[in-house]
Motif scaffolding. Sequence first.
Motif, short mmCIF file in Angstrom:
data_model
loop_
_atom_site.label_atom_id
_atom_site.label_comp_id
_atom_site.label_asym_id
_atom_site.label_seq_id
_atom_site.Cartn_x
_atom_site.Cartn_y
_atom_site.Cartn_z
N PRO A 191 0.82 -1.23 0.00
CA PRO A 191 0.00 0.00 0.00
C PRO A 191 0.84 1.27 0.00
O PRO A 191 0.36 2.33 -0.34
CB PRO A 191 -0.81 -0.10 1.30
N ARG A 192 2.13 1.16 0.39
CA ARG A 192 3.02 2.34 0.38
C ARG A 192 3.70 2.52 -0.97
O ARG A 192 4.51 3.43 -1.14
CB ARG A 192 4.12 2.18 1.44
N ASN A 193 3.47 1.59 -1.88
CA ASN A 193 4.01 1.66 -3.25
C ASN A 193 5.53 1.53 -3.34
O ASN A 193 6.13 1.94 -4.32
CB ASN A 193 3.54 2.96 -3.93
N THR A 194 6.17 0.96 -2.32
CA THR A 194 7.61 0.69 -2.43
C THR A 194 7.81 -0.59 -3.25
O THR A 194 8.92 -0.91 -3.68
CB THR A 194 8.26 0.49 -1.04
N VAL A 195 6.73 -1.33 -3.45
CA VAL A 195 6.72 -2.50 -4.31
C VAL A 195 5.36 -2.45 -5.01
O VAL A 195 4.39 -1.98 -4.42
CB VAL A 195 6.96 -3.78 -3.47
N GLN A 196 5.32 -2.89 -6.29
CA GLN A 196 4.06 -2.71 -7.03
C GLN A 196 3.33 -4.03 -7.30
O GLN A 196 2.15 -4.04 -7.60
CB GLN A 196 4.32 -2.01 -8.37
N LEU A 197 4.05 -5.15 -7.22
CA LEU A 197 3.40 -6.44 -7.42
C LEU A 197 3.93 -7.43 -6.39
O LEU A 197 5.15 -7.51 -6.19
CB LEU A 197 3.71 -7.01 -8.81
N ILE A 198 3.00 -8.18 -5.78
CA ILE A 198 3.41 -9.25 -4.87
C ILE A 198 2.44 -10.42 -5.09
O ILE A 198 1.35 -10.23 -5.65
CB ILE A 198 3.41 -8.82 -3.38
N ALA A 199 2.82 -11.61 -4.67
CA ALA A 199 1.91 -12.75 -4.82
C ALA A 199 2.02 -13.65 -3.59
O ALA A 199 2.50 -14.78 -3.66
CB ALA A 199 2.26 -13.52 -6.10
N PRO A 200 1.58 -13.13 -2.43
CA PRO A 200 1.69 -13.94 -1.22
C PRO A 200 0.65 -15.04 -1.17
O PRO A 200 -0.39 -14.95 -1.83
CB PRO A 200 1.41 -12.92 -0.11
N LYS A 253 -10.33 -1.45 0.66
CA LYS A 253 -10.15 -0.28 1.53
C LYS A 253 -8.69 -0.09 1.97
O LYS A 253 -8.34 0.93 2.56
CB LYS A 253 -11.09 -0.32 2.73
N TYR A 254 -7.85 -1.07 1.70
CA TYR A 254 -6.43 -0.95 2.05
C TYR A 254 -5.58 -0.52 0.85
O TYR A 254 -4.36 -0.65 0.87
CB TYR A 254 -5.91 -2.27 2.61
N ASN A 307 -0.88 -2.27 -5.96
CA ASN A 307 -1.31 -1.06 -5.27
C ASN A 307 -2.36 -0.39 -6.17
O ASN A 307 -2.06 -0.03 -7.31
CB ASN A 307 -0.06 -0.18 -5.07
N THR A 308 -3.57 -0.22 -5.67
CA THR A 308 -4.67 0.28 -6.51
C THR A 308 -4.35 1.64 -7.14
O THR A 308 -4.58 1.84 -8.33
CB THR A 308 -5.98 0.41 -5.69
N LYS A 309 -3.81 2.55 -6.31
CA LYS A 309 -3.53 3.91 -6.84
C LYS A 309 -2.49 3.84 -7.94
O LYS A 309 -2.61 4.53 -8.95
CB LYS A 309 -3.05 4.83 -5.71
N PHE A 310 -1.47 3.02 -7.74
CA PHE A 310 -0.44 2.87 -8.78
C PHE A 310 -1.08 2.33 -10.05
O PHE A 310 -0.86 2.84 -11.16
CB PHE A 310 0.67 1.91 -8.29
N TRP A 311 -1.89 1.29 -9.90
CA TRP A 311 -2.50 0.62 -11.07
C TRP A 311 -3.38 1.61 -11.84
O TRP A 311 -3.33 1.68 -13.06
CB TRP A 311 -3.31 -0.59 -10.58
N ASP A 312 -4.17 2.38 -11.09
CA ASP A 312 -5.08 3.32 -11.74
C ASP A 312 -4.33 4.48 -12.39
O ASP A 312 -4.86 5.14 -13.28
CB ASP A 312 -6.09 3.88 -10.73
N SER A 313 -3.09 4.72 -11.95
CA SER A 313 -2.33 5.85 -12.52
C SER A 313 -1.61 5.46 -13.83
O SER A 313 -1.04 6.31 -14.50
CB SER A 313 -1.29 6.35 -11.52
N LEU A 314 -1.63 4.19 -14.18
CA LEU A 314 -0.93 3.76 -15.40
C LEU A 314 -1.67 4.28 -16.64
O LEU A 314 -2.91 4.35 -16.63
CB LEU A 314 -0.90 2.23 -15.47
#
Length: 345
Positions: A97-106, A151-152, A258-265
């Motif tokens: 959520p802090r956008n220090t990483v943009q994709l994860i797959a836990p 919401k996160y 990260n939703t905001k990152f994704w929407d900003s593309l």
Amino acid sequence: MKRVSFLFMLILLIGGLFACSNSQSTSTNTTEEKKEESSSEPIVIKFSHVTAPDSPKGKAADLFKQLVEERTKGRVKVEVYPSSQLFDDDKAIQELPRNTVQLIAPSTTKLVSYDPAFQIVDMPFLFTSDKAVYKFWDGEGGQILSKKLEKYNIKVLAMWANGDKHFTNSKRPLKKPADFKGLKFRTQTGKVLDEQFAALGASAVPMGFSEVYVALQQGTVDGQENTFNNIDTQGYAEVQKYLTVSGHGRLDYLLLTNTKFWDSLPEDVRKTLEEVIVEVTEQQRKWSEELNKASYEKLKASGMEVYELTKEDIEEFQKAMQPVYEKFADSIGQDLIELAKKANE
Ligand code: LMR
């Protein structure tokens, strides 16, 4: 004399004006150059995960990188960090959520820090096949769970598979629930897994994936539960003598951004990424099935003592683990459990 100094002043003035306009045009040029440079700078996507590069998740992350870089013609650069090189799962989940990483797959279990319902995958013997798992996550079950992350500032892009979990340990063959008594097992996280082992008279020790090999080697824990492929690619056969093929729970992943990152593309870039994800997800699920089969063969040949639970054994384990349903059905959500059962049909 007057005329000479007037001429001198005039020359200085013209020279100054010229220099000034020149420097203005240089600075405009530099700004333009900078603009051009920045618009041609690639969008960087950091993709962090914890498994080996040759695991189903590792291979899929690499395929995602390859296809995205090819199809966006370098507009997007994907940096893949496997084997917890950048973050372990808990840290990655915090950092996304802090956008220090943009994709994860836990693994879905690890999202318990956001909502207990993600532990549905740990409900003993709930899902009966890979297909049922895909049906659940691609359908209403997946939608309900994805909503819980909105919401996160976290967006679910896909469900990637690994497979059924099985037990390994260093002490003795585990054939019946009573064989677990007094043993210590590493778990991913969460109260459902604690209860699962408590119901068997064993204890759960949560720890990060990258710490498990050493913990098994040093005897900090006696055993662990994981998929054939993780057991194989992490080299657990070197430090665990016994494998019990139980398929008592699932280990699958959510591909998250990260939703905001994704929407900003830019829209065209986002569309390309979405198309690549559909393609990679299909391949990823095939790999998970194939690589787990191949890993099982390798584990059998590794010198591990392997026991496959019979139908009767499984019934005993289901009975022994019933308290897990009694304690957690409500916090997981009866609706989700019903959807999982429906997916099995
Ligand atoms: C684990 O911690 O055992 C798994 O979540 C690792 C993984 O990503 O497969």
